[in-house]
Each structure stands twice: as C-alpha cells, then as structure tokens.
Scaffold this motif. Structure first.
Motif, PDB file in Angstrom:
ATOM      1  N   VAL A   1      75.759  13.343 -17.631  1.00  0.00           N
ATOM      2  CA  VAL A   1      76.382  13.026 -18.925  1.00  0.00           C
ATOM      3  C   VAL A   1      76.931  11.602 -18.887  1.00  0.00           C
ATOM      4  N   ALA A   2      77.585  11.240 -17.789  1.00  0.00           N
ATOM      5  CA  ALA A   2      78.096   9.871 -17.636  1.00  0.00           C
ATOM      6  C   ALA A   2      76.941   8.875 -17.682  1.00  0.00           C
ATOM      7  N   GLU A   3      75.842   9.200 -17.019  1.00  0.00           N
ATOM      8  CA  GLU A   3      74.668   8.330 -17.011  1.00  0.00           C
ATOM      9  C   GLU A   3      74.089   8.184 -18.422  1.00  0.00           C
ATOM     10  N   SER A   4      74.056   9.261 -19.169  1.00  0.00           N
ATOM     11  CA  SER A   4      73.549   9.214 -20.542  1.00  0.00           C
ATOM     12  C   SER A   4      74.427   8.313 -21.414  1.00  0.00           C
ATOM     13  N   CYS A   5      75.737   8.415 -21.241  1.00  0.00           N
ATOM     14  CA  CYS A   5      76.655   7.532 -21.982  1.00  0.00           C
ATOM     15  C   CYS A   5      76.405   6.078 -21.619  1.00  0.00           C
ATOM     16  N   MET A   6      76.241   5.806 -20.323  1.00  0.00           N
ATOM     17  CA  MET A   6      76.023   4.430 -19.875  1.00  0.00           C
ATOM     18  C   MET A   6      74.680   3.901 -20.388  1.00  0.00           C
ATOM     19  N   GLN A   7      73.633   4.708 -20.316  1.00  0.00           N
ATOM     20  CA  GLN A   7      72.324   4.282 -20.791  1.00  0.00           C
ATOM     21  C   GLN A   7      72.365   3.993 -22.295  1.00  0.00           C
ATOM     22  N   SER A   8      73.050   4.839 -23.048  1.00  0.00           N
ATOM     23  CA  SER A   8      73.181   4.619 -24.496  1.00  0.00           C
ATOM     24  C   SER A   8      73.948   3.339 -24.783  1.00  0.00           C
ATOM     25  N   THR A   9      74.975   3.067 -23.993  1.00  0.00           N
ATOM     26  CA  THR A   9      75.726   1.827 -24.145  1.00  0.00           C
ATOM     27  C   THR A   9      74.811   0.622 -23.928  1.00  0.00           C
ATOM     28  N   HIS A  10      73.971   0.677 -22.892  1.00  0.00           N
ATOM     29  CA  HIS A  10      73.039  -0.418 -22.622  1.00  0.00           C
ATOM     30  C   HIS A  10      72.041  -0.594 -23.766  1.00  0.00           C
ATOM     31  N   GLU A  11      71.534   0.515 -24.296  1.00  0.00           N
ATOM     32  CA  GLU A  11      70.575   0.431 -25.400  1.00  0.00           C
ATOM     33  C   GLU A  11      71.226  -0.167 -26.645  1.00  0.00           C
ATOM     34  N   LEU A  12      72.449   0.257 -26.951  1.00  0.00           N
ATOM     35  CA  LEU A  12      73.161  -0.322 -28.099  1.00  0.00           C
ATOM     36  C   LEU A  12      73.391  -1.813 -27.891  1.00  0.00           C
ATOM     37  N   ASN A  13      73.804  -2.189 -26.676  1.00  0.00           N
ATOM     38  CA  ASN A  13      74.044  -3.605 -26.390  1.00  0.00           C
ATOM     39  C   ASN A  13      72.779  -4.427 -26.563  1.00  0.00           C
ATOM     40  N   ALA A  14      71.637  -3.885 -26.136  1.00  0.00           N
ATOM     41  CA  ALA A  14      70.378  -4.614 -26.280  1.00  0.00           C
ATOM     42  C   ALA A  14      70.060  -4.838 -27.763  1.00  0.00           C
ATOM     43  N   LEU A  15      70.260  -3.826 -28.588  1.00  0.00           N
ATOM     44  CA  LEU A  15      70.000  -3.970 -30.026  1.00  0.00           C
ATOM     45  C   LEU A  15      71.020  -4.901 -30.679  1.00  0.00           C
ATOM     46  N   MET A  16      72.257  -4.840 -30.226  1.00  0.00           N
ATOM     47  CA  MET A  16      73.281  -5.749 -30.752  1.00  0.00           C
ATOM     48  C   MET A  16      72.947  -7.190 -30.396  1.00  0.00           C
ATOM     49  N   THR A  17      72.395  -7.398 -29.213  1.00  0.00           N
ATOM     50  CA  THR A  17      72.009  -8.747 -28.800  1.00  0.00           C
ATOM     51  C   THR A  17      70.922  -9.294 -29.710  1.00  0.00           C
ATOM     52  N   LEU A  18      69.962  -8.456 -30.064  1.00  0.00           N
ATOM     53  CA  LEU A  18      68.919  -8.890 -30.999  1.00  0.00           C
ATOM     54  C   LEU A  18      69.528  -9.316 -32.326  1.00  0.00           C
ATOM     55  N   LYS A  19      70.462  -8.535 -32.823  1.00  0.00           N
ATOM     56  CA  LYS A  19      71.103  -8.861 -34.103  1.00  0.00           C
ATOM     57  C   LYS A  19      71.939 -10.122 -33.958  1.00  0.00           C
ATOM     58  N   HIS A  20      72.677 -10.220 -32.894  1.00  0.00           N
ATOM     59  CA  HIS A  20      73.538 -11.390 -32.689  1.00  0.00           C
ATOM     60  C   HIS A  20      72.693 -12.652 -32.600  1.00  0.00           C
ATOM     61  N   ASP A  21      71.612 -12.585 -31.853  1.00  0.00           N
ATOM     62  CA  ASP A  21      70.757 -13.758 -31.709  1.00  0.00           C
ATOM     63  C   ASP A  21      70.171 -14.176 -33.052  1.00  0.00           C
ATOM     64  N   ALA A  22      69.722 -13.215 -33.850  1.00  0.00           N
ATOM     65  CA  ALA A  22      69.159 -13.522 -35.161  1.00  0.00           C
ATOM     66  C   ALA A  22      70.231 -14.076 -36.089  1.00  0.00           C
ATOM     67  N   ALA A  23      71.423 -13.500 -36.042  1.00  0.00           N
ATOM     68  CA  ALA A  23      72.519 -13.971 -36.890  1.00  0.00           C
ATOM     69  C   ALA A  23      72.923 -15.386 -36.500  1.00  0.00           C
ATOM     70  N   GLN A  24      72.994 -15.621 -35.201  1.00  0.00           N
ATOM     71  CA  GLN A  24      73.346 -16.949 -34.723  1.00  0.00           C
ATOM     72  C   GLN A  24      72.281 -17.959 -35.168  1.00  0.00           C
TER      73      GLN A  24
END
Length: 174
Positions: free
Chosen positions: A129-152
């Motif tokens: 369960v902890a691993e699933s939370c961490m993996q989801s956090t990484h996936e969200l961060n990757a998508l946020m990075t795409l948005k941040h880069d495009a916004a920037q």
C-alpha cells in the motif's frame, strides 16, 4: 508506544503507509495548484476547503482536460489512488489486533451503527500500500512536470511576443 502484540515489521509498514499517503495527499493539492497555476488564489481557496475525495475528483478533471496529459491513463491512475487511499484508511483508522498466524495482524472497523469489517494483513501487504502511494505520487509528479513545462513555455512565448518582432522565428519552441 508500540502495540506489544503487533510485530515490528507491521509497525514499520504502517509508518511507511502514513508517510507515503501524506506525500500523496500533498501532491494532489500541489497538482491542483499546478493545473490552476494561472488562478492560484482561486486554487488555494478551492483546494483548501475541499475534502480529499473532492480534491481527487477536481485534479482528475483538470488532468483529463489538459492537453499535456493526453495519452496518459488518468482514469487508471486515479482508480489506483482511490484504492490506495481506501487501504490506507483501513490501515490507519481501523483497530489492530492479534492474528492466529504470527506473520499476520488483524485490523477491524468498529464503528457504531455500521457493519464492522475485518481483514488480516502481512507486513508485505501493508508495504505494498505504501509502495502504491509512492508510485502514484511519482506518476502525478511526472504529469505535473509536463503541465509546468508547458505553462512555463507559454509564459516565455507571451513575454517574447511583447518585445520580439513578428516573424523572428522565436516562437518555434516545440
């Protein structure tokens, strides 16, 4: 104080779940701010007053509507997040007890006016369960990075458009 009947591995695994779930919760709020970056004050008010499930629903909508996230399995990601959060609630909020098996512990929902539930957990299952939370956090961060880069990039283009002559070729940033 540790629960004397609960093996140390279970204590450590439960701690991992609380830490990783907290990181996931904070990433969801950061995601809302990222996808509403041009309305940050509104995002702060909205996200600050929403329950976690509503924050998840909002972020999922924002990501599904974002061109930067096209092609990503947003629905699958949020289904995994919801499942991890459900398991997290069982781990963190249910009462723990001893199992007949030395490598398992029992958690139970004991809520007045509701049917109780009971589940046995190995330390490994809790760590998953902890691993699933961490993996989801990484996936969200990757998508946020795409948005941040495009916004920037959009901010840079808009700033350049104010000072650069038209046709200068400065806007071919893809």
């Amino acid at each position: 104080m540790a629960l004397p009947f609960l093996p140390d591995d279970h204590h450590y695994a439960i701690t991992a779940v609380t830490t990783r779930a907290s990181q996931l919760d904070q990433t969801v709020v950061a995601g809302i701010a990222t996808f509403l970056f041009d309305r940050f004050s509104a995002a702060k008010i909205i996200a600050g007053r929403m329950r976690t499930l509503d924050q998840l629903a909002l972020l999922q909508c924002l990501m599904e509507e974002s061109p930067e996230c096209s092609g990503a399995d947003i629905a699958g990601l949020f289904a995994r997040i919801r499942m991890a959060r459900t398991d997290r609630n069982k781990i963190v909020h249910w009462l723990w007890g001893k199992s007949e098996h030395p490598d398992e512990a029992v958690s139970s929902s004991v809520t007045v006016f509701k049917d109780g539930e009971r589940r046995t957990w190995t330390a490994q299952q809790i760590y998953e369960v902890a691993e699933s939370c961490m993996q989801s956090t990484h996936e969200l961060n990757a998508l946020m990075t795409l948005k941040h880069d495009a916004a920037q990039r959009d901010e840079i283009v808009n700033a350049l458009m104010e000072v650069a002559p038209k046709g200068a070729g400065l806007f071919d940033l893809d």
